[in-house]
Design an enzyme around this catalytic site. Structure first.
Site, PDB file in Angstrom:
ATOM      1  N   LYS A 194     -42.296  18.990  15.550  1.00  0.00           N
ATOM      2  CA  LYS A 194     -42.761  17.776  16.234  1.00  0.00           C
ATOM      3  C   LYS A 194     -44.091  18.013  16.936  1.00  0.00           C
ATOM      4  O   LYS A 194     -45.041  17.242  16.774  1.00  0.00           O
ATOM      5  CB  LYS A 194     -41.706  17.292  17.233  1.00  0.00           C
ATOM      6  CG  LYS A 194     -42.092  15.987  17.932  1.00  0.00           C
ATOM      7  CD  LYS A 194     -41.066  15.580  18.977  1.00  0.00           C
ATOM      8  CE  LYS A 194     -39.777  15.140  18.341  1.00  0.00           C
ATOM      9  NZ  LYS A 194     -38.838  14.567  19.330  1.00  0.00           N
ATOM     10  N   GLU A 200     -42.002  29.972  15.995  1.00  0.00           N
ATOM     11  CA  GLU A 200     -41.405  30.485  14.769  1.00  0.00           C
ATOM     12  C   GLU A 200     -41.966  29.774  13.538  1.00  0.00           C
ATOM     13  O   GLU A 200     -42.265  30.408  12.515  1.00  0.00           O
ATOM     14  CB  GLU A 200     -39.887  30.312  14.809  1.00  0.00           C
ATOM     15  CG  GLU A 200     -39.186  31.094  15.912  1.00  0.00           C
ATOM     16  CD  GLU A 200     -39.027  30.304  17.204  1.00  0.00           C
ATOM     17  OE1 GLU A 200     -38.171  30.675  18.019  1.00  0.00           O
ATOM     18  OE2 GLU A 200     -39.769  29.315  17.398  1.00  0.00           O
ATOM     19  N   GLY A 247     -34.742  16.379  17.723  1.00  0.00           N
ATOM     20  CA  GLY A 247     -34.695  17.213  16.538  1.00  0.00           C
ATOM     21  C   GLY A 247     -33.321  17.269  15.893  1.00  0.00           C
ATOM     22  O   GLY A 247     -33.183  17.206  14.665  1.00  0.00           O
ATOM     23  N   ARG A 248     -32.274  17.371  16.697  1.00  0.00           N
ATOM     24  CA  ARG A 248     -30.928  17.512  16.143  1.00  0.00           C
ATOM     25  C   ARG A 248     -30.383  16.189  15.612  1.00  0.00           C
ATOM     26  O   ARG A 248     -29.286  16.169  15.034  1.00  0.00           O
ATOM     27  CB  ARG A 248     -29.991  18.106  17.194  1.00  0.00           C
ATOM     28  CG  ARG A 248     -29.915  17.327  18.498  1.00  0.00           C
ATOM     29  CD  ARG A 248     -29.207  18.146  19.572  1.00  0.00           C
ATOM     30  NE  ARG A 248     -29.175  17.500  20.872  1.00  0.00           N
ATOM     31  CZ  ARG A 248     -30.161  17.541  21.765  1.00  0.00           C
ATOM     32  NH1 ARG A 248     -31.279  18.181  21.472  1.00  0.00           N
ATOM     33  NH2 ARG A 248     -30.034  16.949  22.942  1.00  0.00           N
ATOM     34  N   GLU A 333     -26.039  21.665  22.154  1.00  0.00           N
ATOM     35  CA  GLU A 333     -27.340  21.379  22.749  1.00  0.00           C
ATOM     36  C   GLU A 333     -27.328  20.014  23.431  1.00  0.00           C
ATOM     37  O   GLU A 333     -28.002  19.811  24.443  1.00  0.00           O
ATOM     38  CB  GLU A 333     -28.444  21.437  21.691  1.00  0.00           C
ATOM     39  CG  GLU A 333     -29.852  21.426  22.277  1.00  0.00           C
ATOM     40  CD  GLU A 333     -30.912  21.803  21.268  1.00  0.00           C
ATOM     41  OE1 GLU A 333     -31.335  22.983  21.239  1.00  0.00           O
ATOM     42  OE2 GLU A 333     -31.326  20.920  20.483  1.00  0.00           O
ATOM     43  N   HIS A 364      -8.101  33.876   6.118  1.00  0.00           N
ATOM     44  CA  HIS A 364      -8.008  35.335   5.973  1.00  0.00           C
ATOM     45  C   HIS A 364      -8.927  36.036   6.968  1.00  0.00           C
ATOM     46  O   HIS A 364      -9.244  37.214   6.806  1.00  0.00           O
ATOM     47  CB  HIS A 364      -8.363  35.728   4.533  1.00  0.00           C
ATOM     48  CG  HIS A 364      -7.429  35.150   3.524  1.00  0.00           C
ATOM     49  ND1 HIS A 364      -6.312  35.809   3.064  1.00  0.00           N
ATOM     50  CD2 HIS A 364      -7.420  33.933   2.906  1.00  0.00           C
ATOM     51  CE1 HIS A 364      -5.669  35.048   2.198  1.00  0.00           C
ATOM     52  NE2 HIS A 364      -6.325  33.907   2.081  1.00  0.00           N
ATOM     53  N   LYS A 473     -37.749  30.649  26.198  1.00  0.00           N
ATOM     54  CA  LYS A 473     -39.006  30.561  25.442  1.00  0.00           C
ATOM     55  C   LYS A 473     -40.202  30.909  26.320  1.00  0.00           C
ATOM     56  O   LYS A 473     -41.131  31.590  25.880  1.00  0.00           O
ATOM     57  CB  LYS A 473     -39.163  29.155  24.862  1.00  0.00           C
ATOM     58  CG  LYS A 473     -38.169  28.829  23.750  1.00  0.00           C
ATOM     59  CD  LYS A 473     -38.576  27.606  22.949  1.00  0.00           C
ATOM     60  CE  LYS A 473     -38.538  26.340  23.750  1.00  0.00           C
ATOM     61  NZ  LYS A 473     -38.799  25.135  22.918  1.00  0.00           N
TER      62      LYS A 473
END
Length: 509
Positions: A194, A200, A247-248, A333, A364, A473
């Site tokens: 954005k 990253e 974002g999510r 979040e 399992h 951050k």
């Protein structure tokens, strides 16, 4: 009365009353329960009858929903009111797929979304006419998890035109493994950020730009076109993001460019249509027959009335294996808050820790703890009735395991050997998709989005900010010069010692 006071005052007596009553007893005493506590919305069926709750407790929860004005809260969300209070903005992800909002703000968002949708379709067509065979989507968080989930889940619906890859981790080994075997002459990359300032994404974006030999086949999804252009992405290849979409919640937007390239625009539109069907239901259905509200109420009941601190999501379809990771961001979040928008303590426990994995593999792995561990873990089991393969016996075994696990968790089993006794009385919700299609997946994801919003209203927290991710951050940025060896000025004594150890290992000391 605060949300905390409403919760503790209205639910505690029912929790106490039900503390000695088992789920199996509730079902046996109420023959209509299994049908009455079920609900269908389009291709999605839900059954809540194995929750540790009775009709009186459910009535109390519905009264809580009324006291918190949940239907009005949904109307405010759709109409573009500033429900994201701390950032003073609306949260209009629903405008990306529905035209249900009233008022100028909602209509403007819907128009912007339609324009971006048309631009994205044009870029999909342009790439289809090129010699590009592979797409690398570069993003992190919501710019990765949603598109990655959908592209993987709908792999049987892929158009076959492009192979889509996802690069997210700043760890250089991720880039190395992603690019291995790809031809830079036949690959394009999408940088999704954005602000176009995500560390990253920019670091990985530089790797892609160098590997591609320039910006000719670079695309971007960003709200900051000048920064994208300065990076080397032509403005006509930058699709928009907006501050009214978190974002999510963004896979329905141009952030879904990678999805459209993976499955084709017609199927991307089916994904939006499935979500829109759930939107209409969430906005219009009364709380007692409203699937997202009922789901939210079951989570709040387990968290606050029963004091259960985790929640498992267990999809019995390998194509949904990434769903728990996607929901970890969406749920934790959004709801990982301990204060209200007014800055006051929430006063009740909020988000449970969400985790999970795909069945039958998980049986399992960690199901031992689900069945016989000391902590009760509520769970959502998700199944698909009709598979997209011809292996009927495999699918019969998958569905029988799905049904057996929910039954065993609820009913338990007594044995003369305590080690072979299953305590049972462990709640779960069962969600069934008729088939795993773009529309049913859209409906499923939208269900969880709306449940999260309903939970935030019930707990009195803001589902649309995420201030908790900022401190780490900021500190990482401050420490970067020290990690590079450019300074030794570090105030924290433990971090200083750790940097010394890193430096010693680097030099072979």
């Amino acid at each position: 009365m605060t949300a905390a006071q409403r919760l503790t005052g209205s639910l505690a007596p029912h929790a106490q009353r039900l503390s000695s009553i088992r789920i199996a007893e509730l079902i046996a005493a109420d023959p209509a329960r299994a049908g009455d506590l079920s609900l269908r919305v389009g291709p999605l069926y839900a059954n809540f009858s194995r929750q540790r709750i009775d009709r009186d407790a459910l009535d109390a929860l519905l009264q809580l929903a009324d006291a918190c004005a949940l239907p009005q809260a949904f109307r405010a969300l759709f109409d573009g009111e500033r429900v994201n209070v701390s950032e003073d903005r609306p949260a209009l992800h629903v405008a990306l797929r529905s035209a249900l909002g009233a008022g100028e703000v909602a209509r403007d968002a819907q128009a912007q979304a339609a324009q971006a949708h048309a631009r994205m379709a044009k870029l999909v067509d342009d790439l289809a006419a090129s010699d590009v065979t592979d797409i690398v989507n570069v993003g992190i968080g919501g710019s990765d998890l949603g598109p990655r989930l959908v592209a993987d889940a709908l792999k049987d619906a892929h158009s076959g035109r492009f192979r889509v890859h996802f690069l997210t981790n700043v760890d250089g080994s991720d880039a190395q493994h992603t690019l291995r075997g790809l031809d830079p002459a036949r690959t394009a990359a999408i940088l999704v950020s954005k602000s176009f300032g995500t560390q990253e994404t920019l670091l990985n974006g530089r790797i892609l730009k160098d590997w591609l030999g320039g910006g000719e086949r670079l695309y971007a999804v960003s709200a900051n076109v000048p920064k994208a252009e300065a990076f080397g992405v032509a403005a006509e290849r930058v699709l928009p993001m907006w501050d009214w979409v978190g974002g999510r919640y963004s896979l329905w937007s141009a952030v879904g460019f990678a999805i459209a390239l993976a499955i084709g625009m017609p199927r991307f539109e089916e994904l939006l249509a499935g979500a829109a069907e759930m939107d209409a239901h969430a906005l219009q259905a009364p709380p007692e027959r409203n699937l997202p509200i009922l789901h939210a109420l079951s989570v709040v009941w387990n968290r606050n009335a029963l004091g259960l601190s985790t929640h498992a999501v267990l999809p019995y379809d390998e194509r949904l294996a990434l769903l728990p990771a996607y929901l970890q961001q969406l749920v934790m979040e959004s709801l990982g808050k301990s204060v209200t928008p007014a800055g006051q303590a929430a006063g009740v426990d909020t988000v449970p820790v969400l985790w999970g994995g795909a069945g039958t593999n998980s049986q399992h792995s960690f199901f031992q703890a689900l069945h016989q561990g000391t902590q009760t873990v509520p769970a959502d089991f998700i199944g698909v009735v009709n598979p997209d393969h011809a292996y009927a016996e495999n699918h019969a075994a998958l569905l029988s395991n799905l049904l057996a696990q929910t039954e065993a968790l609820a009913n338990g089993h007594s044995d003369g050997d305590p080690q072979k006794t299953y305590p049972g009385n462990r709640p779960s919700t069962l969600l069934l998709l008729d088939a795993l299609t773009p529309a049913s997946l859209g409906a499923l994801i939208a269900l969880y989005e709306h449940s999260v919003y309903a939970q935030s209203v019930l707990w009195g927290v803001n589902a649309f900010d995420q201030w908790g991710v900022e401190l780490g951050k900021r500190i990482a940025g401050e420490l970067l010069p020290a990690v590079r060896g450019e300074t030794t000025e570090v105030s924290d004594p433990v971090t200083r010692e750790l940097l010394t150890e890193i430096s010693r290992r680097r030099s072979g000391g």
